[in-house]
Design an enzyme around this catalytic site. Sequence first.
Site, PDB file in Angstrom:
ATOM      1  N   VAL A 290       0.839  -1.334  -0.137  1.00  0.00           N
ATOM      2  CA  VAL A 290       0.095  -0.018   0.120  1.00  0.00           C
ATOM      3  C   VAL A 290       0.969   1.070   0.373  1.00  0.00           C
ATOM      4  CG1 VAL A 290      -1.719   1.392   1.834  1.00  0.00           C
ATOM      5  CG2 VAL A 290      -1.893  -1.187   0.820  1.00  0.00           C
ATOM      6  N   ASP A 291       1.944   1.062   0.985  1.00  0.00           N
ATOM      7  CA  ASP A 291       2.883   2.879   0.850  1.00  0.00           C
ATOM      8  C   ASP A 291       3.873   3.044  -0.404  1.00  0.00           C
ATOM      9  OD1 ASP A 291       3.515   4.923   2.761  1.00  0.00           O
ATOM     10  OD2 ASP A 291       5.548   3.646   3.801  1.00  0.00           O
ATOM     11  N   ASP A 292       3.856   1.860  -1.126  1.00  0.00           N
ATOM     12  CA  ASP A 292       4.703   1.839  -1.836  1.00  0.00           C
ATOM     13  C   ASP A 292       4.014   2.332  -3.748  1.00  0.00           C
ATOM     14  OD1 ASP A 292       7.621   1.246  -2.967  1.00  0.00           O
ATOM     15  OD2 ASP A 292       6.814   0.441  -1.563  1.00  0.00           O
TER      16      ASP A 292
ATOM     17  N   VAL B 214       2.396   6.028  -2.916  1.00  0.00           N
ATOM     18  CA  VAL B 214       3.862   6.819  -3.001  1.00  0.00           C
ATOM     19  C   VAL B 214       3.586   6.921  -4.870  1.00  0.00           C
ATOM     20  CG1 VAL B 214       6.144   7.548  -3.332  1.00  0.00           C
ATOM     21  CG2 VAL B 214       4.605   7.098  -0.937  1.00  0.00           C
TER      22      VAL B 214
ATOM     23  N   ARG C 102      -0.171   8.135   4.919  1.00  0.00           N
ATOM     24  CA  ARG C 102      -0.063   8.171   2.991  1.00  0.00           C
ATOM     25  C   ARG C 102      -1.185   8.143   2.308  1.00  0.00           C
ATOM     26  NH1 ARG C 102       5.479   9.068   2.482  1.00  0.00           N
ATOM     27  NH2 ARG C 102       5.824   7.409   3.217  1.00  0.00           N
TER      28      ARG C 102
END
Length: 658
Positions: free
Chosen positions: A385-387, A390, A461
């Site tokens: 999810v984080d990548d 971003v 994020r």
Amino acid sequence: MQTQDRSTASNCPIIRETLQNAITASQNHLLSIQYPDGYWWAVLESNVTITAEVVLLHKIWGTDKTRPLHKVETYLRNEQREHGGWELYYGDGGELSTSVEAYMALRLLGVPASDPALLKAKEFILERGGISKTRIFTKFHLALIGCYDWQGIPSIPPAIMLLPDNFPVTIYEMSSWARGSTVPLLIVFDKKPIYLTEPGINLDELYAEGVENVRYELPKSGDWADLFVGLDKGFKFAEVSNLMPLREAGLKAAEKWVLERQEATGDWGGIIPAMLNSLLALRALHYDPCDPIVDRGLQAVDRFAVETEEIYWIQPCVSPVWDTALVMRALVESGMEPNRPELVRAGEWLLDKQILDYGDWAVKNKKGKPGAWAFEFDNRFYPDVDDSAVVVMALDAVTLPDEELKRSAIARTLKWILSMQCKEGGWAAFDLDNNQDWLNAIPYGDLKAMIDPNTADVTARVLEMSGRCDLSLGSFALRRALAYLIKEQEQDGSWFGRWGVNYIYGTSGAISALALIATESHISNIERGAAWLLSCQNSDGGWGETCQSYNDPSLKGQGDSTASQTAWALAGLMAAVEASTTVAGSTLTPETLSAIERGIEYLIATQRSDGTWDESYFTGTGFPCHFYLKYHLYQQHFPLTALGRYQKLMSNPPNCPS
């Protein structure tokens, strides 16, 4: 270390030309290191155990002569500290398990126990209790070469591979990284191999109580977790008596699982622990070193190596997708044209890396459809999810020749991210509702990283992505996410940082998200977070936080200033400033602008002539308290982002006389 008190904000004294020169120098450096295919990628550093374990792997496979492992000796000698030990992270004073594994590797490389460096290391290790006090995974690696008894290693019934997906406990209740390491360990722990190496070694000198007095048993903690220690005795009895149910079927299922999850490039999960354990499992199953599966796996490990004329060491992972997306954001936010050719190449490279296959996430997420990004070059089973959030922000910031293709990719990612929202309202990194904390109590889970629950920083994020890219999460999902994020705010106004060190990282991310999507309704939370950031500014104008804050929260926000952590704090404060100027009744204090100015001055003053920054400290987090990372691009793109946002803020300075 508190910020200096100033009663009035200065009249924007940072010379615009000085600021622009710093931005231009940083931009030029980043452009100069872009790869021809369009991506950015820099070294990812951890402690020396990764390299030590690779030395052991090659000794076990007999492939050590085909790699420049002699250079590892120089690397390990360079990393030994004056006290005799090796560090978990820069400046930590040395750590026992890390030091034992480094010592083991040097012995495997032919360094005698009488070597002055090892005598010094031995003293350090014995003072801290010796091998018997190390973590389970250190003991496991020693057991592979007969330097520790398998009796002291936990048993894991292979039959857990046969449990149905709807069973209360399966391997999919483990975090992706724990799962990728555990399944191959089912095989190794069952086979309990002991390999002869050249040179053959023993480490008897590292047992503080004397090797003849060692009790090879699992340590008890005095709480309910001791139940697992009792169960382990039962498992061991079943192993010895050949009564372990469904053992062979479980081992076959584990082998099949490992083989299915190898990438065409040879990687497993894109992380060295899963790669090494998978290769150890194949060795325990008597695969041949020339088998294409093994050869691809060993070559994948080779690609994680960093080699110079003098040293050779192994990265724990590689981060091209993450690095590329964050550099793109920094370049655009610092004023670069969004259709610049370098950014177009990077954007098209990212689009090509979107994963359109189902991965392990789909076991618990039955509704989601593929469309995310992973951290590495190749990792189709474990996007995160984080990548993905971003990457969406990076793509949204640039102009590509095929904007329709870009928008379609972003739309797929948004749907996937929404399908990954956890019951608590937040988002985790890799899986949905992966939150059974009791798994951290099992005997071999002493890194306390067996699960992947939703966290404030990943949730922030996603919310930042929504606000910055004007992507609707839907009112229900948004309300749940905000409620979760606010619940996670601590009494002093800060937020915990799971994936970056630590509260500075978490607080900056939360403020940045709230300032974009909930300015008026959550202005008090924003201001409390900003006040906490102000309270921990160092006297030099920067910010820093030690990794030790994970062990001791009283150290939150304390540490020598670093470029990356200063940039995070500045991002949070500038987001708070912009939020405050749009809310009636909210007053922006002159002290806030002064603190921001001093932070920018710190970044400009510490920038080197080639446009770069340097920092020795580890500011990335693998597993809190146990494993930390130094992303070598963090000290470059995060400061540039901060400088760019400051330049934009000062184009219409709030409460700053014109």
